[in-house]
Design a protein around this motif. Structure first.
Motif, PDB file in Angstrom:
ATOM      1  N   ALA A 257       7.255 -13.200   6.322  1.00 36.51           N
ATOM      2  CA  ALA A 257       7.172 -14.609   5.935  1.00 36.51           C
ATOM      3  C   ALA A 257       7.166 -15.549   7.130  1.00 36.51           C
ATOM      4  CB  ALA A 257       8.330 -14.960   5.002  1.00 36.51           C
ATOM      5  N   ASN A 258       7.756 -15.143   8.248  1.00 36.03           N
ATOM      6  CA  ASN A 258       7.809 -16.025   9.410  1.00 36.03           C
ATOM      7  C   ASN A 258       6.554 -15.962  10.278  1.00 36.03           C
ATOM      8  OD1 ASN A 258      10.482 -17.347   9.342  1.00 36.03           O
ATOM      9  ND2 ASN A 258      11.240 -15.261   9.334  1.00 36.03           N
ATOM     10  N   ARG A 259       5.651 -15.045   9.986  1.00 33.90           N
ATOM     11  CA  ARG A 259       4.394 -14.980  10.735  1.00 33.90           C
ATOM     12  C   ARG A 259       3.319 -15.677   9.914  1.00 33.90           C
ATOM     13  NH1 ARG A 259       4.663  -8.919  13.469  1.00 33.90           N
ATOM     14  NH2 ARG A 259       6.863  -9.032  14.001  1.00 33.90           N
ATOM     15  N   ARG A 260       3.339 -16.995   9.975  1.00 31.68           N
ATOM     16  CA  ARG A 260       2.515 -17.809   9.085  1.00 31.68           C
ATOM     17  C   ARG A 260       1.025 -17.564   9.279  1.00 31.68           C
ATOM     18  NH1 ARG A 260       5.815 -20.161   5.166  1.00 31.68           N
ATOM     19  NH2 ARG A 260       7.876 -20.027   6.073  1.00 31.68           N
ATOM     20  N   HIS A 261       0.631 -17.211  10.498  1.00 30.98           N
ATOM     21  CA  HIS A 261      -0.798 -17.024  10.730  1.00 30.98           C
ATOM     22  C   HIS A 261      -1.348 -15.846   9.942  1.00 30.98           C
ATOM     23  CE1 HIS A 261       1.169 -14.279  13.529  1.00 30.98           C
ATOM     24  NE2 HIS A 261       0.044 -13.600  13.609  1.00 30.98           N
ATOM     25  N   LEU A 262      -0.461 -14.924   9.520  1.00 25.82           N
ATOM     26  CA  LEU A 262      -0.917 -13.781   8.722  1.00 25.82           C
ATOM     27  C   LEU A 262      -1.117 -14.154   7.261  1.00 25.82           C
ATOM     28  CD1 LEU A 262       1.456 -10.974  10.082  1.00 25.82           C
ATOM     29  CD2 LEU A 262      -0.920 -11.401  10.742  1.00 25.82           C
ATOM     30  N   ALA A 287       0.605 -25.742   5.941  1.00 27.66           N
ATOM     31  CA  ALA A 287       0.163 -24.640   6.794  1.00 27.66           C
ATOM     32  C   ALA A 287      -0.132 -25.143   8.209  1.00 27.66           C
ATOM     33  CB  ALA A 287      -1.071 -23.974   6.190  1.00 27.66           C
ATOM     34  N   GLN A 288      -0.748 -26.323   8.311  1.00 29.43           N
ATOM     35  CA  GLN A 288      -1.019 -26.911   9.620  1.00 29.43           C
ATOM     36  C   GLN A 288       0.277 -27.351  10.317  1.00 29.43           C
ATOM     37  OE1 GLN A 288      -4.228 -27.442  11.330  1.00 29.43           O
ATOM     38  NE2 GLN A 288      -4.383 -25.716   9.920  1.00 29.43           N
ATOM     39  N   TYR A 289       1.267 -27.733   9.519  1.00 26.74           N
ATOM     40  CA  TYR A 289       2.574 -28.084  10.092  1.00 26.74           C
ATOM     41  C   TYR A 289       3.154 -26.882  10.838  1.00 26.74           C
ATOM     42  CZ  TYR A 289       7.689 -28.133  10.026  1.00 26.74           C
ATOM     43  OH  TYR A 289       9.018 -28.000  10.374  1.00 26.74           O
ATOM     44  N   TYR A 290       3.092 -25.697  10.234  1.00 24.13           N
ATOM     45  CA  TYR A 290       3.642 -24.506  10.899  1.00 24.13           C
ATOM     46  C   TYR A 290       2.856 -24.161  12.162  1.00 24.13           C
ATOM     47  CZ  TYR A 290       6.910 -23.639   7.129  1.00 24.13           C
ATOM     48  OH  TYR A 290       7.951 -23.752   6.246  1.00 24.13           O
ATOM     49  N   ALA A 398      13.205 -18.030  10.274  1.00 27.20           N
ATOM     50  CA  ALA A 398      13.354 -18.014  11.728  1.00 27.20           C
ATOM     51  C   ALA A 398      13.302 -19.421  12.306  1.00 27.20           C
ATOM     52  CB  ALA A 398      12.265 -17.141  12.353  1.00 27.20           C
ATOM     53  N   ASP A 399      12.466 -20.290  11.717  1.00 28.99           N
ATOM     54  CA  ASP A 399      12.358 -21.646  12.265  1.00 28.99           C
ATOM     55  C   ASP A 399      13.651 -22.433  12.047  1.00 28.99           C
ATOM     56  OD1 ASP A 399      11.791 -21.638   9.492  1.00 28.99           O
ATOM     57  OD2 ASP A 399      10.741 -23.552   9.634  1.00 28.99           O
ATOM     58  N   ALA A 400      14.333 -22.196  10.919  1.00 23.24           N
ATOM     59  CA  ALA A 400      15.608 -22.873  10.674  1.00 23.24           C
ATOM     60  C   ALA A 400      16.664 -22.391  11.666  1.00 23.24           C
ATOM     61  CB  ALA A 400      16.077 -22.622   9.243  1.00 23.24           C
ATOM     62  N   LEU A 401      16.743 -21.089  11.870  1.00 19.85           N
ATOM     63  CA  LEU A 401      17.718 -20.542  12.817  1.00 19.85           C
ATOM     64  C   LEU A 401      17.449 -21.051  14.231  1.00 19.85           C
ATOM     65  CD1 LEU A 401      17.791 -16.967  11.311  1.00 19.85           C
ATOM     66  CD2 LEU A 401      19.816 -18.413  11.599  1.00 19.85           C
ATOM     67  N   GLY A 433       8.262 -19.540  21.282  1.00 18.69           N
ATOM     68  CA  GLY A 433       8.381 -20.989  21.332  1.00 18.69           C
ATOM     69  C   GLY A 433       9.807 -21.456  21.497  1.00 18.69           C
ATOM     70  N   THR A 434      10.254 -22.283  20.555  1.00 15.59           N
ATOM     71  CA  THR A 434      11.535 -22.974  20.686  1.00 15.59           C
ATOM     72  C   THR A 434      12.714 -22.034  20.871  1.00 15.59           C
ATOM     73  OG1 THR A 434      10.695 -24.794  19.326  1.00 15.59           O
ATOM     74  CG2 THR A 434      13.085 -24.609  19.564  1.00 15.59           C
ATOM     75  N   ALA A 435      12.769 -20.952  20.082  1.00 21.67           N
ATOM     76  CA  ALA A 435      13.936 -20.065  20.135  1.00 21.67           C
ATOM     77  C   ALA A 435      14.112 -19.470  21.529  1.00 21.67           C
ATOM     78  CB  ALA A 435      13.806 -18.953  19.095  1.00 21.67           C
TER      79      ALA A 435
END
Length: 535
Positions: A257-262, A287-290, A398-401, A433-435
């Motif tokens: 679920a965290n690999r949005r491009h898939l 989707a563009q937001y991610y 993952a983005d929330a964490l 990225g951020t993490a």
């Protein structure tokens, strides 16, 4: 059977707990416990009966039982001292005390579960799921001839479905549907034709006395292509069996679920036909937001901010849309991305975050956006409460964490930050990225320069000034003066006012003294050295 009590419905065929029509995230064992209590609401049930019903009579510690009872209370939003549903009879057992109604049964007259008719599946779900990607999780195959291992595989399948269902921008088919089709031996493309499903997850387990190996694949149902294939293996004994199952099911769901491009919807004819609907339009911007969150591209930020603002006028009940817009506005506030001088951007972000939560109280992303805004409003206690609520609803984002890890790091809570950042990267190992950037900062502040250098080298955020600034400080502290000076020269060309802006942004970002002082001292030293090298 569907049981109704208060504002809840317990659907034993779909294995769903619903509140006011919305799905309540719940673990399979917790669901089984509530079902057992509801079905025996006329009497008290003992601890031994609960163990027999939920754990098939296996030896279970008292702490494991207590943990499941607490989770059941949490799912029903009650405390032990206010027993609206589950009453504890101390020293004896439990009793379900709410008034229960039986609303109906989804079984046929013969007692067998009715398969979903092909025409119903095709028409009902195609319209329902095309505003978001749909996933069917096939039953995990057990490759060891042991009935207990088969139960483990069954439980793993349930948990993966439950964890994926917590991502509200995905449509996940129930196990009843996928089990029936898998039993018929249909191929991925045949299942796609029957369900109009976009993606299929299939997997297997192989278990020895002390180890479990789980493999899983994400398949594009339209082409039968494998998009992702992974193998997870770890020590597993009877004592940690359920903890292991929880961990593995969370990793599987998270890594998909965290690999949005898939998970982009394929350009099918009916998808193009539905692209003018409000929900589909909102999803496309989400989707563009991610994609923006992955790249931090400023041009994409402006496009998505405008697109979501327009989409929400036509789709005002979209919780994910409002949450995404709140985070985009927050980036405008804290980083100056596409800044509009004089615009009350933080107030706007707060408005949309509150709107996201109001639209869907069970949406983890909504509470995530609210927590992030509350932090920057200086409401730290509220931030902690909202972030905990978000992770309770879905601990697999993952983005929330990564976001919470970043904010705890800025506030000086480095140990808590590292735990959350490690979890974010574990759920999405391809994260660059951020993490990783913030984890590099944690290592740097605590003088682990080699570890900081490893993380910063795996970070790819070329449009973010803070990435370059962190890279300068970390390379310099790690002894690579040449790279630090080269990057400082590049930064002076691309972001000439960064040091001045960084000082001004300290209050905006709520950066603690320990982080600010250490980085600022190194930056000053590097830029002085750069000036000396020019003379």
């Amino acid at each position: 059977m569907i049981y109704s009590f208060s504002t809840y419905e317990l659907d034993t065929e779909k294995f769903e707990l619903r509140k006011s029509g919305g799905l309540v995230p719940i673990e399979p064992q917790v669901f089984t416990l509530i079902q057992f209590l509801v079905e025996n609401q006329h009497r008290m049930v003992s601890k031994s009966e609960i163990v027999e019903a939920v754990w098939d009579g296996r030896a279970i510690s008292d702490s494991a039982i207590s943990s499941r009872i607490r989770s059941a209370r949490n799912a029903l939003n009650e405390s032990e001292n206010a027993s609206q549903f589950i009453q504890t009879i101390h020293g004896k057992g439990l009793r379900f005390v709410a008034e229960v109604q039986e609303l109906g049964d989804t079984r046929s007259s013969s007692g067998a579960v009715d398969p979903v008719p092909q025409d119903v599946v095709t028409t009902a779900t195609s319209a329902q799921v095309k505003d978001r990607p749909s996933i069917a999780v096939l039953p995990f195959e057990c490759l060891t001839p042991n009935s207990e291992d088969a139960l483990f595989a069954s439980g793993l399948t349930e948990d993966v479905i439950t964890n994926l269902s917590r991502f509200r921008d995905l449509f996940v088919f129930s196990r009843v549907t996928t089990t029936a089709l898998a039993g018929a031996g249909l191929s991925a493309q045949e299942i796609h034709h029957r369900l109009k499903v976009d993606f299929i997850i299939e997997g297997s387990i192989r278990k020895s006395a002390e180890k479990v190996r789980v493999t899983f694949k994400l398949i594009d149902a339209t082409s039968d292509d494998t998009l992702l294939s992974e193998r997870l293996e770890d020590t597993c004994t009877l004592q940690n069996l359920f903890d292991f199952q929880d961990k593995i099911s969370l990793l599987i769901a998270g890594r998909i679920a965290n690999r949005r491009h898939l998970l982009r919807l394929t350009e099918q004819e009916d998808a193009r036909r539905l692209c003018s609907t409000a929900k589909w339009g909102t999803y496309r911007w989400i989707a563009q937001y991610y994609e923006y969150m992955r790249t931090r591209d400023s041009v994409l930020h402006a496009s998505v901010r405008a697109g979501l603002t327009d989409a929400l006028t036509n789709d005002p009940k979209s919780s994910d849309g409002a949450a995404a817009l709140a985070v985009l506005l927050l980036d405008e506030f804290r980083f100056g991305t596409n800044s509009r001088p004089g615009h009350p951007v933080l107030d706007d972000a707060y408005h949309h975050a509150k709107r996201a939560v109001a639209n869907d109280l069970s949406n983890a992303f909504a509470h995530q956006s609210l927590a992030m805004v509350q932090y920057h409003r200086g409401e730290f206690d509220e931030f902690l409460a909202s972030s905990q609520r978000s992770l309770t609803l879905n601990s697999g984002r993952a983005d929330a964490l990564a976001a919470f890890g970043c904010l705890n790091y800025l506030a000086g809570y480095f140990r808590r930050a590292m735990i959350q950042l490690d979890q974010a990267i574990d759920l999405n190992p391809m994260e660059n990225g951020t993490a990783r950037l913030v984890r590099a900062g944690c290592h740097f502040v605590e003088n682990r320069y080699s570890a900081a250098l490893l993380d910063i080298r795996q970070t790819d955020l070329p449009d973010l000034p803070w990435y370059h600034a962190y890279s300068i400080a970390i390379n310099y502290a790690a002894g690579d003066t040449e790279t630090a000076l080269a990057q400082a020269l590049l930064m002076q060309e691309q972001f000439p006012d960064f040091l001045t802006q960084a000082a001004a942004m300290r209050d905006v970002l709520k950066i603690c003294d320990e982080v600010h002082v250490k980085f600022d001292a190194v930056w000053q030293e590097v830029f002085v050295a750069l000036e000396m090298s020019r003379k």
